[in-house]
Design an enzyme around this catalytic site. Structure first.
Site, short mmCIF file in Angstrom:
data_model
loop_
_atom_site.label_atom_id
_atom_site.label_comp_id
_atom_site.label_asym_id
_atom_site.label_seq_id
_atom_site.Cartn_x
_atom_site.Cartn_y
_atom_site.Cartn_z
N TYR A 70 -3.22 -6.35 3.25
CA TYR A 70 -1.76 -6.18 3.14
C TYR A 70 -1.40 -4.64 2.99
O TYR A 70 -0.43 -4.30 3.92
CB TYR A 70 -1.21 -6.64 1.87
CG TYR A 70 0.08 -6.28 1.31
CD1 TYR A 70 1.12 -7.11 1.69
CD2 TYR A 70 0.36 -5.26 0.56
CE1 TYR A 70 2.38 -6.78 1.29
CE2 TYR A 70 1.64 -4.99 0.20
CZ TYR A 70 2.66 -5.78 0.58
OH TYR A 70 4.00 -5.33 0.09
N LYS A 74 0.84 -2.83 5.99
CA LYS A 74 2.29 -2.19 5.56
C LYS A 74 2.06 -0.93 5.92
O LYS A 74 3.07 -0.17 6.56
CB LYS A 74 2.57 -2.26 3.99
CG LYS A 74 2.86 -3.85 3.54
CD LYS A 74 3.92 -4.19 4.14
CE LYS A 74 5.09 -3.98 3.58
NZ LYS A 74 6.37 -4.63 4.06
N PRO A 97 8.58 0.21 -3.10
CA PRO A 97 8.44 -0.28 -4.23
C PRO A 97 7.06 -0.92 -4.50
O PRO A 97 6.40 -1.38 -3.34
CB PRO A 97 9.50 -1.20 -4.28
CG PRO A 97 9.83 -1.62 -2.92
CD PRO A 97 9.52 -0.63 -2.03
N VAL A 100 7.54 -5.88 -7.46
CA VAL A 100 9.11 -6.02 -7.91
C VAL A 100 9.28 -7.50 -8.55
O VAL A 100 8.85 -8.40 -8.18
CB VAL A 100 9.85 -6.17 -6.56
CG1 VAL A 100 11.29 -6.06 -6.72
CG2 VAL A 100 9.65 -4.81 -5.61
N SER A 112 5.03 -10.74 -5.68
CA SER A 112 4.93 -10.19 -6.93
C SER A 112 4.84 -11.16 -7.83
O SER A 112 4.07 -11.10 -8.82
CB SER A 112 6.16 -9.00 -7.08
OG SER A 112 6.08 -8.09 -6.06
#
Length: 154
Positions: A70, A74, A97, A100, A112
């Site tokens: 991941y 990103k 962020p 979240v 999340s």
């Protein structure tokens, strides 16, 4: 990994930015992730995280975990967006962020909340005592509005 996550993320990033150029958009706010900047064991703990801090792609690959994959995806997608912006004179602001949490608009559980649900439902005997960066979805929304409207950010 490359074909399953990275290529679609890069292609999607380019597609969105191509559409922005076509529509003559001047500023883009990219919602990335803390995963793009925090997964780097070489970054000094006392040094603030800023535009120079990126997750280490090689470290992400060596982790061989979903989280490492991941973070790699990103990081590469955000890097792609910033490089694209330089070549095309597009102003980009990124917001990264962490986990979240908060009221959800969709009926499906986001990643999340899946982490939180896993911690609560799986009956883990122990959880590592470490910092868990968490942000409320309403604070992320406010940050995005500020990034879109505050002229001096770019």
């Amino acid at each position: 990994m490359q074909g399953e996550f990275i290529e679609p993320a890069l292609r999607g990033t380019r597609n969105v930015l191509d559409a922005c150029i076509k529509a003559k958009v001047k500023r883009v706010v990219v919602v990335s992730s803390a995963g793009a900047v925090l997964y780097n064991p070489k970054w000094p703990k006392v040094q603030p995280i800023d535009e120079e801090c990126w997750s280490d792609p090689e470290y992400c690959k060596r982790a061989k975990t979903n989280f490492g994959n991941y973070c790699l995806t990103k990081t590469m997608a955000e890097t792609e967006a910033l490089e694209y912006a330089k070549k095309n004179e597009l102003r980009i602001i990124t917001v990264c962020p962490s986990f979240v949490f908060g009221p959800m608009l969709q009926s499906t559980v986001n990643s999340s909340n899946l982490v939180l649900m896993s911690l609560l439902e799986d009956g883990l005997e122990s959880v590592e005592n470490s910092v868990r960066p968490i942000v409320d979805v309403r604070d992320v929304a406010e940050a995005l509005l500020l990034a879109y409207t505050f002229v001096h950010l770019t």
